[in-house]
Design an enzyme around this catalytic site. Structure first.
Site, mmCIF file in Angstrom:
data_model
loop_
_atom_site.group_PDB
_atom_site.id
_atom_site.type_symbol
_atom_site.label_atom_id
_atom_site.label_comp_id
_atom_site.label_asym_id
_atom_site.label_seq_id
_atom_site.Cartn_x
_atom_site.Cartn_y
_atom_site.Cartn_z
ATOM 1 N N GLU A 123 0.841 -1.187 0.000
ATOM 2 C CA GLU A 123 0.000 0.000 0.000
ATOM 3 C C GLU A 123 0.887 1.253 0.000
ATOM 4 O O GLU A 123 1.849 1.305 0.758
ATOM 5 C CB GLU A 123 -0.911 0.042 1.233
ATOM 6 C CG GLU A 123 -1.904 1.195 1.123
ATOM 7 C CD GLU A 123 -2.840 1.303 2.330
ATOM 8 O OE1 GLU A 123 -2.754 0.478 3.251
ATOM 9 O OE2 GLU A 123 -3.649 2.232 2.320
ATOM 10 N N GLY A 263 3.822 1.931 10.894
ATOM 11 C CA GLY A 263 3.443 1.087 12.026
ATOM 12 C C GLY A 263 3.172 -0.355 11.638
ATOM 13 O O GLY A 263 3.778 -1.282 12.175
ATOM 14 N N GLU A 300 -5.320 -3.024 12.685
ATOM 15 C CA GLU A 300 -5.042 -3.836 11.483
ATOM 16 C C GLU A 300 -6.038 -4.993 11.386
ATOM 17 O O GLU A 300 -6.498 -5.338 10.302
ATOM 18 C CB GLU A 300 -3.606 -4.361 11.484
ATOM 19 C CG GLU A 300 -2.518 -3.290 11.635
ATOM 20 C CD GLU A 300 -2.645 -2.127 10.674
ATOM 21 O OE1 GLU A 300 -3.166 -2.286 9.564
ATOM 22 O OE2 GLU A 300 -2.218 -1.001 11.053
ATOM 23 N N HIS A 303 -9.347 -3.845 10.006
ATOM 24 C CA HIS A 303 -9.333 -3.610 8.560
ATOM 25 C C HIS A 303 -9.855 -4.816 7.785
ATOM 26 O O HIS A 303 -10.260 -4.679 6.632
ATOM 27 C CB HIS A 303 -7.899 -3.331 8.076
ATOM 28 C CG HIS A 303 -7.533 -1.875 8.035
ATOM 29 N ND1 HIS A 303 -8.343 -0.910 7.482
ATOM 30 C CD2 HIS A 303 -6.407 -1.218 8.440
ATOM 31 C CE1 HIS A 303 -7.739 0.274 7.565
ATOM 32 N NE2 HIS A 303 -6.570 0.114 8.142
ATOM 33 N N GLU A 322 -9.673 4.206 6.389
ATOM 34 C CA GLU A 322 -8.821 4.608 7.506
ATOM 35 C C GLU A 322 -9.587 5.364 8.590
ATOM 36 O O GLU A 322 -9.412 5.100 9.780
ATOM 37 C CB GLU A 322 -7.614 5.414 7.012
ATOM 38 C CG GLU A 322 -6.644 4.611 6.145
ATOM 39 C CD GLU A 322 -6.102 3.355 6.813
ATOM 40 O OE1 GLU A 322 -6.275 3.194 8.029
ATOM 41 O OE2 GLU A 322 -5.505 2.510 6.101
HETATM 42 N N1 B3K Z 1 -2.856 0.861 5.697
HETATM 43 C C1 B3K Z 1 -1.563 1.001 6.302
HETATM 44 C C2 B3K Z 1 -0.869 2.253 5.926
HETATM 45 C C3 B3K Z 1 -0.207 2.152 4.618
HETATM 46 C C4 B3K Z 1 0.629 3.334 4.301
HETATM 47 C C5 B3K Z 1 1.331 3.169 3.019
HETATM 48 N N2 B3K Z 1 2.330 4.134 2.726
HETATM 49 C C6 B3K Z 1 -1.629 0.880 7.775
HETATM 50 C C7 B3K Z 1 -2.925 1.242 8.345
HETATM 51 O O1 B3K Z 1 -3.415 2.329 8.235
HETATM 52 O O2 B3K Z 1 -3.542 0.375 8.907
HETATM 53 ZN ZN ZN Z 2 -5.392 1.680 8.771
#
Ligand code: B3K
Ligand code: ZN
Length: 942
Positions: A123, A263, A300, A303, A322
């Site tokens: 991502e 993270g 996470e 998600h 997000e």
């Molecule tokens: N979705 C990822 C973040 C990705 C960033 C890419 N440069 C972590 C998160 O927000 O859960």
């Molecule tokens: Zn996220």
């Protein structure tokens, strides 16, 4: 170069081709990796559109269509695309073989090596560094992945989904075959190969399915994964209980890697984490680390439904996943600890990081003009683009740097990502400050839905959202529609939160009519103009409010008159003590009836909308709220408003050379909080924490770091001296000889003890330093040991040096603890600390290639306003040099660091000139990356 072409959200185009299934084969090697893909492609509508695939830093070995190898003229290859001009009609198979070099990939995007193991980060746009693909989130396909590698070097081979098979091969190799039954966009692809061991557990889902849970780390760290496993199981249960969302596969893997730009990443069933957010033991991790692990593991995991099962149609919709997932992790952490304290922490973060971005024209302009004339900070970040790319391209030309070869795709990217991807584009978080908008402000918008609809209504909306969109790539409007339709709700102009930039300023005045027994609140709202949006419409703002009687109790509310109608507030004849005032106009008033004494209003309870509120509350009203408000968030808020006012007025005194005197009422107000045994201990710790220096500087016309630092230090010392006896008894009474337990009461106890100790140590009194030293030596956990170390480290001297050396010697073999040690020294406000930080760069434990170390030492240094903004420019010079050096290794991390310059125009002329010189030096550096150039030039272009 092609003429810049603008791409706007409104011009979003469905892809011409979809992918149905994707088979990937990885031959992982020491020098190169061969990636073969076999994709089933079908056209959206029959025709003969070209198929355009994204690719970056790839060596193409072959392309086949329906089994036939394409010759040179049958396709077109440039530095960012592989184009097949006339693919066959109907469904066809596409096979591509590429060669990549993960060992050389220090950018940590795509496939790379971390401490000898292979891992991925895709991502937003890292997959194109692995193979040619339509790298956009609305291409959702089913994947199988075969990984082949040397068995002794890479005994563990992981990818998404279920393990279909594995076995040994000739030449000491082995393979694993993975299948993910759920369709997914390529940004959720994950692969890990290496020497790892796992902590294993199981979770039985609400429907009775056994899910194997595995957390993978190098063998020596497995013992530190118990808390991560606890967090994962708690998150799985919470999502079932609160949202009815069950995990959908039989396996869930988490891998911790030491080299990670951010993270963590929510790859389907294979979450990859920065080790910092997985590994914890009482001796090595603090309460804050434990809490962060809980929150991020939850985030996470959540998600899986909000992001993976239902994903974003395009990157303008980033907040869809997000903002919603941050809201979910905030709620999860609240339920696991204290709701009020979590809310205070989240609102502080929003205020410190997000609000300042869009307040001052100069600040805005510095970010905006280089990139985009139409820019917004709304959660979806769906700015409709502009001539930004054109502007940018001219600047690139003018600067005559290596970016002259910038191509059309990059321009499209700039437009496409203009606002959202000011932070996020090209697979990067270019600038954290923008990410906060998408994440934290996005979460506030989701929270408003819940405030307006109540828990049950919000749940109904979520249920409908999943019912409608499971397996789809959708938009923020789809989320809005589900919330609205499930509740038959009238949301007025709520969608403006997604399209109108800036933080609304709401002003409120109050009046009491003793004869009529009415209390009137008069509101006005204004959204500041932002580039491209000079005129703003009023927003839909829910202001949760209550009224306090003179004894401090909530007044039962019966009805409110508004907009020509009397609305009953009582709930089924039960009196209400809080009500939602729905602001929708530029000016409007609300009249409460049956109010028999002049009340003190408690407004925006729980921070019910992400706005700035200015009220006519007097200092004595604020002290009253601090002492009595039934809404603990607003109690804290009243203290913060008072502290900000106090600090600002002392800053003026300091600048005018007047002696500083602390208002005794403020001391008294804090003492009453400190001594209130009915209060949550962590709440007390938050309430006696002064607003940060950055927060105060943001409120000044010209930021003066020296004055703000002097004032904050003065108040801290004054409070420490006047409340010394209270602080001493807090330290005494909040010790515990029990073994470390991560639970809320213990964390709260430690938080209060630690802040009391920090106040005391600020007095630089030998006895109190001895006390801190005693706490350091007797601590049995990192939370207390590190807090004592930090308390001592406030004051330079022999003890300071000895204790820091002792700490390092104790923990030299634990890289995560050593990072804390770097950060503590880097953040020091001791004058001239830049030299110390420079020396630490050559410390044997330091490594510029590891993002965590950079964040600790360089990021830590930039967070000390007095040293980073030192008047002699030494801080700016240091950062400038580091950025140029770091850019050659990891442009994404370097661009995060350069963003510390972003607010350079907020300072006096001398500082401005010094910062500008560094920014100019950076943009003219040879071979500068796009990431750093983008941020540095945005800063300069004010
Ligand atoms: N979705 C990822 C973040 C990705 C960033 C890419 N440069 C972590 C998160 O927000 O859960
Ligand atoms: Zn996220």
């Amino acid at each position: 170069m092609d003429t810049p072409k603008e791409i706007f959200l409104k011009d979003y185009k469905l892809p011409d081709y979809y992918f149905d299934s994707v088979d990937l084969n990885f031959l992982l090697g020491e020098e190169k990796t061969i990636v073969s893909s076999k994709i089933t492609v079908f056209p959206r509508v029959d025709g003969s559109s070209p198929l355009v695939l994204d690719g970056a830093d790839l060596k193409l070995l072959s392309v086949k269509v329906n089994g036939e190898e394409l010759k040179n003229g049958d396709y077109h290859l440039d530095s960012r695309h592989l184009t097949i001009p006339s693919p066959p009609s109907g469904t066809f198979t596409l096979e591509i073989v590429t060669e990549i070099y993960p060992q050389k990939n220090t950018s940590l995007e795509g496939l790379y090596k971390s401490s000898g193991n292979f891992c991925t980060q895709c991502e937003a746009e890292g997959f194109r560094k692995i193979t040619f693909y339509q790298d956009r989130p609305d291409i959702m396909a089913k994947y199988t992945v075969r990984i082949e590698a040397d068995k002794s070097l890479y005994p563990v081979l992981l990818s998404n989904g279920n393990l279909l098979g594995q076995g040994d091969l000739e030449g000491g190799k082995h393979y694993a075959l993975w299948e993910d039954p759920f369709k997914k966009p390529c940004y959720l692809f994950g692969l890990v190969a290496g020497q790892l061991e796992s902590r294993d557990d199981t979770f039985v889902t609400c429907s009775g399915r056994n899910v194997s849970l595995r957390i993978w780390t190098p063998a020596q760290d497995v013992h530190k994964t118990a808390h991560a496993m606890y967090s994962l199981k708690a998150a799985m249960k919470w999502d079932e209980d609160v949202f009815g969302l069950e995990y959908d596969l039989d396996l869930f893997n988490i891998v911790a890697v030491p080299d990670f730009n951010m993270g963590a990443m929510e790859n389907k069933s294979l979450n990859i984490f920065n080790s910092k957010l997985v590994l914890a033991s009482p001796e090595t991790a603090s309460d804050a680390d434990y809490a962060a692990i809980l929150g991020v593991i939850g985030h996470e995991y959540f998600h899986n439904w909000t992001g993976n099962r239902v994903t974003c149609r395009d990157w303008f919709q980033l907040s869809l996943k997000e903002g919603l997932t941050v809201f979910r992790d905030q709620e999860f952490s609240s339920d696991m600890g204290s709701r009020t304290v979590k809310r205070i922490a989240d609102v502080s973060r929003l205020r410190i990081s997000q609000f300042p971005q869009f307040d001052k024209d100069s600040d805005l302009a510095c970010y905006v003009q280089a990139l985009t004339k139409l820019f917004c900070d709304h959660p979806g970040c769906r700015s409709y683009g502009s001539s930004c790319a054109t502007t940018f391209i001219y600047q690139v030309k003018a600067s005559e740097n290596t970016l002259l070869s910038i191509d059309l795709n990059f321009i499209i990217f700039l437009n496409f990502c203009g606002c959202l991807l000011g932070s996020y584009g090209y697979g990067t978080f270019r600038c954290l400050r923008f990410a906060v908008t998408v994440y934290e402000k996005g979460a506030e918008v989701v929270r408003m839905y819940k405030t307006l609809l109540g828990s049950q209504g919000f749940r109904k909306g979520m249920d409908l959202y999943f019912k409608r969109h499971d397996g789809q790539a959708v938009t923020c409007e789809d989320f809005f529609a589900a919330m609205r339709d499930a509740n038959d709700a009238d949301f007025a102009n709520f969608l403006q939160w997604y399209s109108q930039a800036g933080t609304p300023l709401v002003k409120v005045t109050s009046s009491y009519d003793a004869a009529a027994h009415t209390f009137t609140l008069k509101f006005s709202q204004e959204v500041p103009p932002t580039p491209g949006q000079p005129v703003k419409e009023p927003m839909f703002i829910p202001v949760v409010s209550g009224l306090l009687d003179p004894s401090g109790k909530d007044i039962p509310l019966s009805s409110v008159y508004h907009d020509g109608a009397l609305r009953s507030v009582a709930n089924n004849s039960e009196p209400a003590y809080s009500t939602i005032l729905r602001l929708t106009k530029k000016e409007e008033e609300f009249v409460f009836s049956d109010i028999h004494e002049r009340p003190v209003p408690s407004l925006l309870r729980g921070f019910s909308a992400p706005i700035r509120l200015e009220s006519d509350l007097s200092d004595s009203d604020l002290f009253f709220l601090l002492a009595h408000d039934s809404d603990d968030f607003n109690r804290w808020e009243a203290g913060q408003v008072l502290a900000r006012k106090l600090m600002l007025s002392l800053v003026v005194d300091f600048q005018q050379g007047k002696p500083l005197v602390l208002n005794p009422k403020f001391v008294q107000g804090l003492r009453s909080i400190l001594c209130d045994s009915s209060l949550d201990k962590e709440f007390i710790a938050k309430a006696i924490t002064l607003p940060g220096e950055g927060e105060i500087m943001d409120m000044m016309e010209v930021a003066d770091p020296d004055a703000v630092h002097a004032v904050r230090s003065f108040i801290r010392k004054q409070l420490a001296s006047e409340l010394k006896a209270d602080f001493l008894s807090l330290v005494e009474n909040n010790r515990s000889s029990e073994e470390y337990v991560f639970n809320y009461p213990n964390m709260a106890r430690r938080a209060l003890k630690n802040i009391a100790l920090a106040y005391l140590a600020s007095l630089e009194d030998q006895e109190l330093t001895e006390l801190a030293l005693h706490e350091y030596k007797t601590a049995t956990n990192m939370t207390e040991q590190f807090a004592a170390l930090a308390a001592i480290a406030q004051n330079p001297g022999k003890i300071h040096d000895e204790v820091l050396a002792d700490f390092y010697n104790k923990w030299r073999d634990d890289f995560l603890v050593v990072n804390k040690w770097f950060a503590l020294q880097a953040m020091s406000d001791v004058p001239g600390n830049v030299e110390n930080v420079r020396n630490l760069l050559s410390h044997p434990a330091y490594d510029l290639r590891n993002p965590n170390k950079v964040y600790s030492l360089i990021g830590g240094f930039c967070s000390s306003p007095v040293n980073f903004h030192a008047k002699d420019g030494s801080g700016y010079k240091f950062l400038g040099e580091i950025v140029v050096q770091l850019d050659k290794i990891n442009p994404q991390v370097a661009s995060r660091m350069v963003s510390a310059f972003s607010r350079w125009r907020r300072y006096d002329e001398t500082r401005q000139n010094l910062a500008k010189a560094q920014l100019e030096m950076i943009v003219s550096a040879n071979g500068l990356s796009e990431n750093v150039f983008e941020i540095a030039s945005k800063c300069l272009a004010a």
